[in-house]
Motif scaffolding. Sequence first.
Motif: not given
Length: 541
Positions: A268-272, A293-302
């Motif tokens: 879900e975070a990757l699609l966003e 870090d600036s690509l997503s607010e999701n800590s798991l994805l980062n």
Amino acid sequence: MSPERTVIHVLFFAGKSGRPIVLPLTDAYEAVIHPPLEANKKNPGTLQITPSSSADGPGKLEVASFTTLYGENGCGKTEMLLGLCDGLADRRAQSKVGMLWENQQGLQLSCGTFLKDVELRSELPIHRSDAVAVPDFSTVFYTTSPFEKARRGRLRRRGVRDVSPRFGKDVESELVAAFSAYPYLKGRVDFVGKAQVELKLKPVSLLELVTVYGKSKQANYKSTDPTLRKRIQDLDRDASPEAKFILSFAVLDCVERLRDLDTHELIEALLEMVQDHYLWLSNLLSSNPPVVDSLSENSLLNKQLAKAYQALKVSQLLFADVNSWRRSSSLAYLNEHVGHHIREHEQLIGEVSHLGLLHFSFKQLSSGQASMMSLYCAIARAFGEFERESQDRLMLLCIDEGEMFMHPKWQRMYIDSLLKFIKEFGSLAKRTHVFISTHSLIIAADTPAGRLFDLDNQQLTNAFGYTPKQTLNSVFAVGDFTGEFNLQLLTKLSAVLNREDQDPQSIGHARQIAGTLANDELRRHVQQQLNVLIGSEDAQA
């Protein structure tokens, strides 16, 4: 005196016919299962355990135990190996494998489901309890046979490590395992250093990642708006190989290590992230270092993207001296140029390989050469994983006809080389129980004394010191080494020599047969006997 390390003395297993099989792994105790006196009663019988009067073998092995299984086709060798792996991988109360073992607390007995009600008869102090903590096993299965794929798949899901090779146009192997085996193999057979190999890095498409690992498979992708779908397709087509690798590793590593819920969250975070940063995503991920870090607010994805970048840096060095993510060379050349790098980063490279992103395969090998390479690479892989486990854990290594496709010259080295290779792994060898199955006379006769298990008669036998003829007769119950085709010709020749068939046409045929005998001395002798016989017949006429 109690042993310092857990010793497995006997395994109990339900055979193909349903009859219990007793598999002694040491010479310390004799275990016999007696059936009930009256067959119509439900009494499962008695288990008698006594100290053994047998002497230890002439040579101490470097492994915890070694057993060779043999028997006719269909007797259940492969089924038994798979069953042992299954039973020892799942050591709960319902396990089908029973065990007699010894530790610092003394002798322990776990009967498994099929012997759970058996009456124990022994003067030895044996602790038997359903609540007893049984030894913990890591179970490994290897076969060159193309059969049993379905059952092997089921056992993998139950925790059995299936390290069997994937045979196709090329023979695939695990890169780190191959380079663990190479130093041992390179001086033993000429072809190893010259063996041609191919190494390639191959990311997975973003579309496949989203559809396979989304919340409900394809629903995640199909339910998205047309704009996002087109962006996913465009990234698959136009993104840099580095960006594709980072996305592939981030998702696949999450799938491998974490829960489905975490994987769904990551997708879900990757699609966003794709939706928000589509125009610059490939460049941002391909930069050195990537902007994470600036690509997503999701800590798991980062966190996963950062780990993927480290994996990319290590993997790219395998191709630093070539212009693509693919290289073909001899194994010796590859070892000289990147072998040190593989061994230095074996854990991370092993993860990339395990996730299917790094492909390593042998090319242009004969079936026998492929069989040898895949066997030792698979064992190296199994021990590499075993080394990272608990020091109290034991290994069951089952090799189903590993000598298949091998020339008799290599079969002569098979057991000796196998044991010496396992010894290379130090203390791990002492915790490893090895089971092999075979149809080979050479391997049966080369099995350590007293460690040959006759599956048809369900007992240990001994072929140590047997000649080929004795092995054929006593082990495989075959009366004559000569095959049926040539035996018919020799029978006709014998009938003429013994004057049982004096027909002129038969005598002429016998002379033809005698002229093709391979042994020069025997051929001359038989021809002389036929000449005497023919002269005698002419004189009588």
